[in-house]
Enzyme design. Structure first.
Site, mmCIF file in Angstrom:
data_model
loop_
_atom_site.group_PDB
_atom_site.id
_atom_site.type_symbol
_atom_site.label_atom_id
_atom_site.label_comp_id
_atom_site.label_asym_id
_atom_site.label_seq_id
_atom_site.Cartn_x
_atom_site.Cartn_y
_atom_site.Cartn_z
ATOM 1 N N CYS A 94 3.143 3.175 9.853
ATOM 2 C CA CYS A 94 3.267 4.472 9.177
ATOM 3 C C CYS A 94 4.172 5.406 9.988
ATOM 4 O O CYS A 94 3.906 5.667 11.169
ATOM 5 C CB CYS A 94 1.894 5.109 8.994
ATOM 6 S SG CYS A 94 1.958 6.731 8.211
ATOM 7 N N HIS A 149 8.027 -4.792 7.739
ATOM 8 C CA HIS A 149 9.042 -3.996 7.051
ATOM 9 C C HIS A 149 10.276 -3.965 7.944
ATOM 10 O O HIS A 149 10.174 -3.594 9.112
ATOM 11 C CB HIS A 149 8.504 -2.583 6.798
ATOM 12 C CG HIS A 149 9.454 -1.694 6.047
ATOM 13 N ND1 HIS A 149 9.141 -0.400 5.707
ATOM 14 C CD2 HIS A 149 10.697 -1.913 5.560
ATOM 15 C CE1 HIS A 149 10.148 0.138 5.056
ATOM 16 N NE2 HIS A 149 11.100 -0.755 4.964
ATOM 17 N N GLN A 201 -6.355 -0.704 3.132
ATOM 18 C CA GLN A 201 -5.568 -0.492 4.345
ATOM 19 C C GLN A 201 -6.150 0.648 5.164
ATOM 20 O O GLN A 201 -6.409 1.735 4.637
ATOM 21 C CB GLN A 201 -4.109 -0.180 4.020
ATOM 22 C CG GLN A 201 -3.241 -0.118 5.273
ATOM 23 C CD GLN A 201 -1.797 0.216 4.990
ATOM 24 O OE1 GLN A 201 -1.485 1.316 4.561
ATOM 25 N NE2 GLN A 201 -0.901 -0.732 5.244
ATOM 26 N N PRO A 243 0.862 -1.196 0.000
ATOM 27 C CA PRO A 243 0.000 0.000 0.000
ATOM 28 C C PRO A 243 0.896 1.243 0.000
ATOM 29 O O PRO A 243 1.732 1.390 0.892
ATOM 30 C CB PRO A 243 -0.793 -0.113 1.314
ATOM 31 C CG PRO A 243 -0.532 -1.490 1.833
ATOM 32 C CD PRO A 243 0.762 -1.941 1.267
ATOM 33 N N LEU A 244 0.738 2.104 -0.979
ATOM 34 C CA LEU A 244 1.637 3.248 -1.149
ATOM 35 C C LEU A 244 0.834 4.541 -1.164
ATOM 36 O O LEU A 244 0.047 4.778 -2.081
ATOM 37 C CB LEU A 244 2.428 3.105 -2.461
ATOM 38 C CG LEU A 244 3.299 1.843 -2.559
ATOM 39 C CD1 LEU A 244 3.652 1.563 -4.012
ATOM 40 C CD2 LEU A 244 4.553 2.011 -1.724
ATOM 41 N N THR A 245 1.039 5.369 -0.157
ATOM 42 C CA THR A 245 0.312 6.636 -0.080
ATOM 43 C C THR A 245 0.632 7.497 -1.289
ATOM 44 O O THR A 245 1.793 7.665 -1.657
ATOM 45 C CB THR A 245 0.687 7.382 1.216
ATOM 46 O OG1 THR A 245 0.390 6.539 2.327
ATOM 47 C CG2 THR A 245 -0.086 8.674 1.342
ATOM 48 N N ASN A 280 9.177 -7.438 3.866
ATOM 49 C CA ASN A 280 9.126 -6.221 3.054
ATOM 50 C C ASN A 280 10.402 -5.404 3.263
ATOM 51 O O ASN A 280 10.830 -5.208 4.399
ATOM 52 C CB ASN A 280 7.894 -5.407 3.456
ATOM 53 C CG ASN A 280 7.801 -4.057 2.765
ATOM 54 O OD1 ASN A 280 7.484 -3.060 3.386
ATOM 55 N ND2 ASN A 280 8.069 -4.013 1.477
ATOM 56 N N GLY A 281 10.982 -4.954 2.154
ATOM 57 C CA GLY A 281 12.118 -4.047 2.251
ATOM 58 C C GLY A 281 13.260 -4.358 1.305
ATOM 59 O O GLY A 281 13.782 -5.480 1.296
ATOM 60 N N ASP A 282 13.645 -3.372 0.478
ATOM 61 C CA ASP A 282 14.881 -3.394 -0.321
ATOM 62 C C ASP A 282 14.939 -4.451 -1.418
ATOM 63 O O ASP A 282 16.011 -4.956 -1.731
ATOM 64 C CB ASP A 282 16.102 -3.580 0.597
ATOM 65 C CG ASP A 282 16.337 -2.390 1.505
ATOM 66 O OD1 ASP A 282 15.634 -1.383 1.343
ATOM 67 O OD2 ASP A 282 17.215 -2.474 2.384
#
Length: 609
Positions: free
Chosen positions: A353, A423, A322, A268-270, A455-457
């Site tokens: 967040c 994350h 979300q 989910p990306l704001t 999640n991450g990189d």
């Protein structure tokens, strides 16, 4: 080689002496830097935080509410239709004046009309000549089917808005679930306290007989809630758990509502995880998509702008919403109304967040330290429906030197979460340094049956293999910034090889995004400028992609800065420019000239290296 640097082949390097306007400036230009005007610093070097002067990333100048951009609906299809029936209609009724102010068409083909056979924007469309006749009437193609099912779902209806704003929506179910969650929480606390007291008494000398009586009483008391209140079975059998092997509460042969194992999940990306972008990622192979973070309070107020974040395209076969909030009652009520009025496959709670405003209000990553509130939220939302999984997305903790996810993750599973996304950074780290996948594995190993999504990189297939090898207990992988920089990352992982699109293919992807944007936000002036805004926000990440053929040691790492270089052709150089003036130039080639006084500053700090 110096770490943190992506080395470029010598033939594409641009030396300082030979630096020219067509070279890629990897350090964002003056237009990109988040600076304030001169004179904002006070004596002593302190900065003034004047909200009126602060313009970072808001791009308000794009959306001036000019009258000419709002034509009365009675004139949308041109002259000759039914006259406006509203006495005090605030929209434009002078069609000639509107058309004069609208300006020239941006192209000869309207994507919406071409694909659907009818453009609902009518004469206000910036490509109107493609579907209007000589008399200026909007046309419908012969093959247009008015009864065709919609391609986009969810959002808020006017009837639902009224019910929410007048507090007429029935949330009795939500209130019952909160009460049940409170009983479960209190029962757990009582049991823990009695066990703690029993252990302390064991240490006291010369009280053996009294200790035995206390232990017997403790065992009896701790069993009573389980036998008397069947709802407390949820401690051992989480309601809504996607991976539930127990037949309790389900048919024995029933598959989970959503299987979160071995999937590629789009984060989910704001702002950036909008519907057109998600369509692009689905085409490249994303298995599960999730809408942008929506705050519970505006949803319960019926705000259309917030409900727009719940919209779903028909291509999104597994889609979730979300939620973010600081109050279990509000979050549960928002989850209930979404479950009952929208088409979603799961609901996710954001407790990672890092945004200051959200954190200071007790939401987002602040919930990681508000465990009582978090427990009520997870227990109540997970109990909404057996067929609606409730998931949680978290970070390692609030502070870089104090990780708490390993303690929280087993509790969240016990409370009924269907899956957890972790994350590998803390709130304090935001997007700096590297995601800690060793810690993600440590946390994933503590889950009993619940899938854990890492999640991450991840920016390449090699990154994916490395992380999955390092964290074998991780069930799936979620990709966020990697998908923004390189949307075809999903395709690379599934095909197990790198894909190096040409500059032409990358430009075609931007054209497709613009077409999807015009279909989603509208092809009138407002829709065009909304599409432009989101295109520019995305380009603030896209420019970071470095073609494989230009690197000395591919694949590219997500936080590695490239040396100054030029592309293999003019378009590749433009697409890889870090100067926002070049991004605007790119948008003009796709969506026509920008309005007078237009300027752009990226909204997110996450686009930086």
């Amino acid at each position: 080689m110096e770490p943190g640097i992506c080395y470029i082949k010598p033939e594409y390097l641009v030396t300082e002496a030979n630096s020219s306007s067509d070279a890629i400036n990897t350090e964002n230009g003056e237009t990109n830097k988040r600076k304030r005007e001169d004179g904002e610093a006070e004596a002593g070097g302190k900065k003034k935080w004047d909200k009126k002067e602060r313009k970072r990333g808001q791009n308000k100048a794009i959306f001036k509410d000019e009258r000419y951009s709002h034509l009365c609906h009675s004139l949308i299809d041109g002259t000759g239709g039914e006259p406006c029936s509203l006495a005090n209609c605030r929209y434009v009724h002078d069609l000639d004046a509107f058309l004069a102010a609208k300006g020239e068409d941006l192209g000869s083909e309207c994507y919406v009309y071409t694909t659907k056979g009818y453009c609902a924007r009518g004469v206000s469309c910036r490509f109107a000549k493609a579907h209007t006749n000589d008399q200026g009437r909007n046309l419908k193609r012969e093959d247009y089917d008015e009864k065709a099912p919609p391609t986009t779902f969810n959002g808020v209806s006017s009837e639902l808005q009224v019910r929410l704003r007048k507090h007429e929506y029935d949330f009795s179910r939500s209130k019952e679930l909160i009460k049940m969650a409170e009983k479960l929480r209190d029962a757990r606390k009582q049991k823990e306290q009695k066990e703690k007291d029993a252990k302390q008494e064991e240490k006291q000398p010369n009280e053996t007989s009294e200790k035995m009586e206390t232990e017997q009483k403790t065992d009896t008391d701790s069993k009573e809630p389980v036998t008397q209140d069947c709802s407390i079975v949820a401690i051992e059998t989480p309601t809504g758990c996607a991976i539930n092997d127990s037949p309790v509460g389900r048919d024995a042969d029933q598959k989970p509502a959503v299987d979160f194992r071995e999937k590629l999940v789009l984060s989910p990306l704001t702002t950036l995880g909008n519907l057109p972008f998600r369509r692009i990622c689905k085409e490249f192979g994303a298995d599960i998509t999730c809408g942008e973070m929506a705050c519970a309070q505006p949803l319960l107020k019926g705000m259309g702008q917030e409900w727009a974040l719940t919209k779903r395209h028909q291509s999104e076969d597994v889609f979730g919403v979300q939620l973010c909030g600081n109050n279990p009652n509000m979050i549960n009520q928002a989850a209930q109304v979404i479950h009952e009025t929208a088409q979603v496959d799961f609901i996710d709670l954001n407790i990672g967040c890092p945004i200051d405003l959200i954190y200071q209000q007790g939401g987002g990553s602040a919930l990681m330290r508000r465990t009582n509130i978090l427990e009520l939220t997870v227990r109540s939302c997970a109990s909404l429906s057996d067929r609606l999984p409730f998931t949680v997305k978290m970070r390692t903790g609030i502070y870089a030197d104090k990780s708490v996810a390993h303690e929280l993750l087993p509790l969240v599973e016990e409370w009924g979460a269907s899956a957890v996304t972790l994350h590998g950074r803390s709130r304090e780290q935001r997007y700096t340094k590297h995601a800690n996948w060793s810690y993600i594995e440590e946390c994933a190993a503590k889950a009993k049956r619940m899938p854990v999504i890492g999640n991450g990189d991840i920016l390449s297939y090699e990154d994916y293999v490395e992380r999955r090898t390092l964290a074998p207990h991780v069930s799936s992988v979620m990709i966020g910034r990697g998908a923004l920089i390189k949307p075809w990352i999903f395709q690379e992982i599934k095909e197990k090889q790198a894909w190096s699109p040409s500059s032409g293919q990358r430009y075609e992807m931007l054209q497709k995004f613009c077409n999807y944007g015009l279909e989603h936000w509208g092809s009138d002036t407002k829709g065009v400028e909304t599409t432009r805004r989101f295109l520019l926000e995305w380009q603030s990440f896209l420019y970071r992609y470095i073609p494989e053929a230009l690197q000395t040691d591919p694949p590219q790492k997500i936080n590695a800065r490239p040396q100054k270089y030029r592309g293999r052709d003019e378009m590749e150089t433009l697409l890889s420019s870090g100067n926002s003036a070049d991004w605007v130039k790119l948008s003009e080639s796709l969506l026509g000239p920008v309005p007078d006084g237009f300027s752009f500053v990226p909204k997110h700090k996450a686009n930086a290296f």
